[in-house]
Design a protein around this motif. Sequence first.
Motif, PDB file in Angstrom:
ATOM      1  N   ILE A 143       0.833  -1.198   0.000  1.00 29.78           N
ATOM      2  CA  ILE A 143       0.000   0.000   0.000  1.00 29.78           C
ATOM      3  C   ILE A 143       0.871   1.253   0.000  1.00 29.78           C
ATOM      4  N   GLU A 144       2.028   1.197   0.673  1.00 31.77           N
ATOM      5  CA  GLU A 144       2.929   2.348   0.671  1.00 31.77           C
ATOM      6  C   GLU A 144       3.493   2.585  -0.727  1.00 31.77           C
ATOM      7  N   GLU A 145       3.820   1.495  -1.435  1.00 36.74           N
ATOM      8  CA  GLU A 145       4.325   1.636  -2.798  1.00 36.74           C
ATOM      9  C   GLU A 145       3.251   2.172  -3.730  1.00 36.74           C
ATOM     10  N   LYS A 151       1.320   8.912  -6.112  1.00 35.69           N
ATOM     11  CA  LYS A 151       1.705  10.224  -5.580  1.00 35.69           C
ATOM     12  C   LYS A 151       0.633  10.832  -4.674  1.00 35.69           C
ATOM     13  N   VAL A 152       0.056   9.975  -3.833  1.00 35.16           N
ATOM     14  CA  VAL A 152      -0.913  10.442  -2.836  1.00 35.16           C
ATOM     15  C   VAL A 152      -0.609   9.752  -1.509  1.00 35.16           C
ATOM     16  N   PRO A 153      -0.955  10.380  -0.389  1.00 35.14           N
ATOM     17  CA  PRO A 153      -0.712   9.753   0.916  1.00 35.14           C
ATOM     18  C   PRO A 153      -1.636   8.561   1.135  1.00 35.14           C
ATOM     19  N   HIS A 163      -6.620  10.775   0.509  1.00 33.30           N
ATOM     20  CA  HIS A 163      -5.644   9.709   0.715  1.00 33.30           C
ATOM     21  C   HIS A 163      -6.219   8.368   0.272  1.00 33.30           C
ATOM     22  N   ILE A 164      -5.352   7.377   0.203  1.00 31.60           N
ATOM     23  CA  ILE A 164      -5.762   6.007  -0.083  1.00 31.60           C
ATOM     24  C   ILE A 164      -6.001   5.300   1.247  1.00 31.60           C
ATOM     25  N   THR A 165      -7.137   4.641   1.378  1.00 28.37           N
ATOM     26  CA  THR A 165      -7.450   3.935   2.618  1.00 28.37           C
ATOM     27  C   THR A 165      -7.029   2.476   2.522  1.00 28.37           C
TER      28      THR A 165
END
Length: 260
Positions: A143-145, A151-153, A163-165
């Motif tokens: 998920i971090e990658e 290019k979003v938190p 952000h991405i949940t």
Amino acid sequence: MDSDTKMTEAPNTRLLDPKIFDHLKNKIDEDQQVRDALSQVIQRLDRAISHVQGLLSRVHATQRSQYPAFLAQVEAGIQDEITVIGELNEMASQHPYYKYNQKWSRSIQNSIFTVLLCGWLGGLSPNSSAESTEPQQGRLVTIEEVGSILKVPVNLKDRDSFHITIEEYLFALVDLTQELSRLAPNAVTLGDPALSIQIASFVGDIFAGFQVLNLKNDALRKRVDGVKYHVQRVEEVVYDLTLRGMVPQGSEDADKPSSS
């Protein structure tokens, strides 16, 4: 005289100010303007995602030797997704996240899926180099990658912003197992049983990983429950390969069930 005075003063004793509804109407109009603006960006994102999904669907008829050129096209399409997501990020972050996130959540899940599948097939690899000709397949993009690529938190807790949940990532991961369960029998048709065995191992590991999660989202829990059918599908493919003596050397244990 006193009676007439009371009658003329009565209309001025109303407690409801009509301006309240004018104010509410303005707020509703402002909210609709935000929703319309977000919808326009999301529609562009959906078109970019559909293009990439169309490219990725070709994997079912593509030999692994052709993956480098194939994935180059997919990565170019993902770059278009990234551009539009950047615009969505900028716009959405100006407003409370949970007021509007339902508008883009499904689109973001689909975008994450394209990244996960592309990464699994060997694209978007941080370890790739100009000298490398063989894609590194079978990798799960974290998920971090995904956040770094798009290019979003991810999984923000300290501020109210786009952000991405974790839930969006897990929904996309379920979609990945489903797509790979389709690829497994098609890989056999393409004369690549080793890919089917690799898929069986990966999907089984994902299902095992899901079992340790304490999922609170009912919709997500139901989707995750369906992964066992994806596991069964690929295990049936590997079982059939085993019966036909088509399991490559070193893969004798690949056909064993990875879940109970």
